[in-house]
Design an enzyme around this catalytic site. Structure first.
Site, mmCIF file in Angstrom:
data_model
loop_
_atom_site.group_PDB
_atom_site.id
_atom_site.type_symbol
_atom_site.label_atom_id
_atom_site.label_comp_id
_atom_site.label_asym_id
_atom_site.label_seq_id
_atom_site.Cartn_x
_atom_site.Cartn_y
_atom_site.Cartn_z
ATOM 1 N N TYR A 1 0.804 -1.224 0.000
ATOM 2 C CA TYR A 1 0.000 0.000 0.000
ATOM 3 C C TYR A 1 0.840 1.277 0.000
ATOM 4 O O TYR A 1 0.304 2.372 -0.168
ATOM 5 C CB TYR A 1 -0.905 0.041 1.237
ATOM 6 C CG TYR A 1 -1.916 -1.081 1.283
ATOM 7 C CD1 TYR A 1 -2.984 -1.121 0.411
ATOM 8 C CD2 TYR A 1 -1.793 -2.108 2.220
ATOM 9 C CE1 TYR A 1 -3.919 -2.152 0.453
ATOM 10 C CE2 TYR A 1 -2.730 -3.138 2.276
ATOM 11 C CZ TYR A 1 -3.775 -3.155 1.393
ATOM 12 O OH TYR A 1 -4.694 -4.166 1.438
ATOM 13 N N HIS B 1 -4.495 5.959 -1.807
ATOM 14 C CA HIS B 1 -5.236 5.860 -0.541
ATOM 15 C C HIS B 1 -4.342 6.175 0.660
ATOM 16 O O HIS B 1 -4.838 6.510 1.727
ATOM 17 C CB HIS B 1 -5.806 4.442 -0.427
ATOM 18 C CG HIS B 1 -7.106 4.338 0.311
ATOM 19 N ND1 HIS B 1 -8.052 5.340 0.350
ATOM 20 C CD2 HIS B 1 -7.627 3.315 1.039
ATOM 21 C CE1 HIS B 1 -9.095 4.935 1.065
ATOM 22 N NE2 HIS B 1 -8.852 3.718 1.500
ATOM 23 N N TYR C 1 -5.168 -0.357 9.977
ATOM 24 C CA TYR C 1 -5.757 -0.344 8.633
ATOM 25 C C TYR C 1 -6.841 0.732 8.584
ATOM 26 O O TYR C 1 -7.412 1.127 9.594
ATOM 27 C CB TYR C 1 -6.302 -1.706 8.188
ATOM 28 C CG TYR C 1 -5.197 -2.679 7.846
ATOM 29 C CD1 TYR C 1 -4.543 -2.603 6.612
ATOM 30 C CD2 TYR C 1 -4.795 -3.637 8.758
ATOM 31 C CE1 TYR C 1 -3.521 -3.475 6.301
ATOM 32 C CE2 TYR C 1 -3.762 -4.522 8.449
ATOM 33 C CZ TYR C 1 -3.129 -4.430 7.217
ATOM 34 O OH TYR C 1 -2.104 -5.295 6.916
ATOM 35 N N ASN D 1 -9.953 1.073 7.670
ATOM 36 C CA ASN D 1 -11.340 0.928 8.124
ATOM 37 C C ASN D 1 -11.512 0.955 9.639
ATOM 38 O O ASN D 1 -12.635 1.034 10.121
ATOM 39 C CB ASN D 1 -11.938 -0.362 7.572
ATOM 40 C CG ASN D 1 -12.007 -0.346 6.060
ATOM 41 O OD1 ASN D 1 -11.697 0.643 5.408
ATOM 42 N ND2 ASN D 1 -12.413 -1.455 5.489
ATOM 43 N N ASP E 1 -7.392 10.953 1.708
ATOM 44 C CA ASP E 1 -7.546 11.127 0.267
ATOM 45 C C ASP E 1 -8.994 11.466 -0.051
ATOM 46 O O ASP E 1 -9.889 11.141 0.711
ATOM 47 C CB ASP E 1 -7.142 9.846 -0.467
ATOM 48 C CG ASP E 1 -7.964 8.634 -0.034
ATOM 49 O OD1 ASP E 1 -7.986 8.342 1.173
ATOM 50 O OD2 ASP E 1 -8.591 7.986 -0.887
ATOM 51 N N ASN F 1 -14.176 5.133 4.329
ATOM 52 C CA ASN F 1 -14.267 4.222 5.474
ATOM 53 C C ASN F 1 -13.439 4.650 6.680
ATOM 54 O O ASN F 1 -13.836 4.421 7.819
ATOM 55 C CB ASN F 1 -13.903 2.796 5.054
ATOM 56 C CG ASN F 1 -14.967 2.200 4.161
ATOM 57 O OD1 ASN F 1 -16.150 2.545 4.256
ATOM 58 N ND2 ASN F 1 -14.567 1.322 3.269
#
Length: 188
Positions: free
Chosen positions: A16, A21, A65, A67, A92, A113
């Site tokens: 990632y 993101h 993470y 979420n 973002d 999220n």
């Protein structure tokens, strides 16, 4: 001494690291590099501390993470005894052109999220957020691939100037307050 919690949202892990993101992580990493401060892994995230003109900026990259970002945010607000007014969440935003900035003191999660979880954990929509535009240059049904995709060569070439602006914005938030920061940076 006034304290501020500056949270960059992102996902942990190499896959990632260079994705759109993860702009929240990228902004804080750039800030740390510019100011020669380092992150260390602590409970629920990586933390760095920066002091400027009687202010303490606690930079947080949650390791929960995206979420579940709210869990780390609530923990560090509570631990450091920082009010929600002194929280700034960097994320973002697909609805803004690449590199554009929008700072708000409240609002909806906009389908994000990380913001959704933050709103649930804090039990309010009244917290400061810094939305970094990543544009919506993707084909229908390809949103996830786009958001989790890496920056294009053209975007990468323009990113440093935008990251410099982001560092200025964070300092302004702590020194001049949310209203002046909105006036001076929105749309820039």
């Amino acid at each position: 001494m006034k304290k501020f919690l500056i949270v960059g949202l992102g996902n942990i892990g190499e896959k990632y690291e260079y994705t759109r993101h993860n702009i929240g992580f990228k902004v804080l990493d750039y800030f740390a590099k510019k100011e020669a401060i380092t992150f260390e892994t602590q409970k629920l995230g990586d933390i760095a501390t920066y002091k400027l003109k009687g202010r303490t900026f606690i930079l947080l990259k949650p390791n929960t993470y995206m979420n579940l970002s709210g869990k780390a945010i609530l923990y560090w607000l509570t631990k450091e005894k920082i009010t929600v007014e002194n929280l700034l969440v960097i994320t973002d935003d697909l609805n803004l052109p690449f590199g554009s900035i929008r700072v708000k003191s409240k609002g909806s999660d906009g389908g994000h999220n990380g913001l959704k979880d933050t709103q649930q954990k804090l039990n309010t929509t009244k917290y400061n957020r810094f939305r970094f535009g990543i544009s919506d240059a993707f084909n229908k049904g390809k949103q996830v691939d786009y958001v989790l995709g890496e920056w294009t060569e053209e975007e990468s070439s323009k990113l440093e100037e935008r990251l410099d602006k982001a560092v200025e914005l964070i300092k302004s938030f702590g020194l001049a307050g949310i209203n002046n920061t909105m006036n001076n940076f929105n749309g820039k």
